[in-house]
Design an enzyme around this catalytic site. Sequence first.
Site, PDB file in Angstrom:
ATOM      1  N   GLY A 128       0.845  -1.193   0.000  1.00  0.00           N
ATOM      2  CA  GLY A 128       0.000   0.000   0.000  1.00  0.00           C
ATOM      3  C   GLY A 128       0.874   1.235   0.000  1.00  0.00           C
ATOM      4  CB  CYS A 151       5.407  -4.087   0.105  1.00  0.00           C
ATOM      5  SG  CYS A 151       6.236  -2.513  -0.101  1.00  0.00           S
ATOM      6  CE1 TYR A 152       1.540   1.019   5.744  1.00  0.00           C
ATOM      7  CE2 TYR A 152      -0.228  -0.609   5.571  1.00  0.00           C
ATOM      8  CZ  TYR A 152       0.317   0.511   6.177  1.00  0.00           C
ATOM      9  OH  TYR A 152      -0.343   1.122   7.201  1.00  0.00           O
ATOM     10  CG  HIS A 204       5.569  -5.512  -4.627  1.00  0.00           C
ATOM     11  ND1 HIS A 204       4.313  -5.367  -4.078  1.00  0.00           N
ATOM     12  CD2 HIS A 204       6.260  -4.407  -4.266  1.00  0.00           C
ATOM     13  CE1 HIS A 204       4.239  -4.225  -3.433  1.00  0.00           C
ATOM     14  NE2 HIS A 204       5.407  -3.618  -3.526  1.00  0.00           N
ATOM     15  CD  GLU A 230       2.524  -8.190  -5.384  1.00  0.00           C
ATOM     16  OE1 GLU A 230       3.384  -8.894  -4.847  1.00  0.00           O
ATOM     17  OE2 GLU A 230       2.240  -7.047  -4.982  1.00  0.00           O
ATOM     18  CG  ASP A 271     -17.897  -9.480 -19.262  1.00  0.00           C
ATOM     19  OD1 ASP A 271     -17.013 -10.320 -19.518  1.00  0.00           O
ATOM     20  OD2 ASP A 271     -17.669  -8.284 -19.045  1.00  0.00           O
ATOM     21  CE  LYS A 289     -13.760  -9.310 -20.724  1.00  0.00           C
ATOM     22  NZ  LYS A 289     -14.960  -8.471 -20.696  1.00  0.00           N
TER      23      LYS A 289
END
Length: 514
Positions: free
Chosen positions: A56, A83-84, A170, A172, A228, A370
């Site tokens: 964050g 991280c944060y 990070h 990710e 969708d 998605k």
Amino acid sequence: MPQHEVVLVLDFGSQYNQLIARRVRENKVFSMIVSHDITAEEIRRMSPKGLILSGGPASIYGARAPKPKKEIFELGIPVLGICYGMQAMAHMLGGKVTKARKREYGHAELIIDDFEDLFDGLDNKIISWMSHGDFVSKLPAGFKKIGHTDNTEFAAIADRTRRLYGVQFHPEVAHTPKGSRIIANFLCNICRCQGNWTMQSFIDDTIKNIKNKVGKDKVVCGLSGGVDSSVAAVLINRAIGKRLICIFINNGVLRKGEAERVVKTFKKHFHINLKYVNSESRFLKKLKGVIDPEKKRKIIGHEFIRVFEEEAKKLGKIGFLAQGTLYPDVIESRSAFGGPSATIKSHHNVGGLPLNMKLKLVEPLRELFKDEVRLVGKAMGLSDEIVQRQPFPGPGLAIRVIGDITRERLDILREADVVVLEEIKKAGFYREVWQSFAVLLPIKTVGVMGDERTYENVIALRAVTSADGMTADWARLPYDLLERISNRIINEVRGVNRVVYDISSKPPSTIEWE
Ligand code: XMP
């Protein structure tokens, strides 16, 4: 409540939150993003296998720094702070976080000190992606260092007894090439997840849930032909058959052959109870003489809702409205951070909620990203042509015929659009680019055909690469492809004597021209 393993991602405002959730799901573990201040009691009720505290933008000492509830560390559920998230955990548990003199941003070599669980199977040194101002300067009791960098002593930490872990970098993001393995290790070695969340299990659960929710009622669904609403319709149809009634409205600004395609796919192939409403004239009459893009959008949005309501009324008693809402919409609409951004264009989603129908909602895709929706669609038998479709704006060709919209101008654009799509697909670029389309400009230019002077329309070709439509770059299409498209449009589309290529990126331009 989920019937499968779930890992919660606590949201501290990182721009990578959705990425974390997706990385978890890639391991067949369902993930949900929840508020950073979720209580221990709420977590217990969801019985997750693990918690991930996101990064964050805040500093833990900032006045409005988001903090997790302390009790969540006492649940016995494994935690990974990123991280944060790691700093917040260290701070809450009695460690110390210090402000760095200089922000660390970019690649850093992580030297791994302990390979037991989180870093199982990795090399001694890996590339990690750092983006932080503060750092953990003293570990809370019970923690040890499991990785460091030149700049950051406690780049990765662990308290194995309580199963609490933290990484300053990070894992990710793609800039940490072994990050997926680290997340997989957390899920597998630490949270002991089995990985039982598959598209098939999602489909089975969802069909069951729709049946339960809807009971004997009827559901109405606005089908647009996009990914969708198509996937939502097929799922609901599988659950309740003919009690789902889909309404497909031809708003007069569709692509060539689109109405026929939708009827063929959904009525003929999937045997869906589909009502085709041709409102072309009605929309075009309303759009006559309208130049302003926002007005075009409003007219189409309002008219759509009106037609939809009129048609729905004719169906007798309806209990539910189906919508193709996706997970990113759900998260963004309740995000505590970042606030709403300025309205650049009012993106009226055709198929948007008719406001005064007082229907309950069925949103079978509201937990999916998605790419997951595409997988579900594929598993349900939808063709690649539908599930791999490029986005198409709700106001359709109305915002690609710049200026006044007439049938003639729409037809010119439709023919040019067909050429663009055919050639882009043939050259293998359809999925590589985010969108590729033609725009009809409101000017005429001089040309020469044989010995004749011509004075005709200009088509602009737009092709962009993008990850999410928020930012975009113009696609570097090969010259010979551009040449083929241009030649074909000028030769085959009557009324066009010039094609130009749009080389602007977003920002400062936008993807659509209006
Ligand atoms: P812009 O032009 O804002 O477009 O860069 C970003 C993405 O949104 C699509 N778009 C729309 N979609 N209703 C929609 O449903 C709209 O009014 C609308 N305007 C733009 C655009 O095609 C691109 O994918």
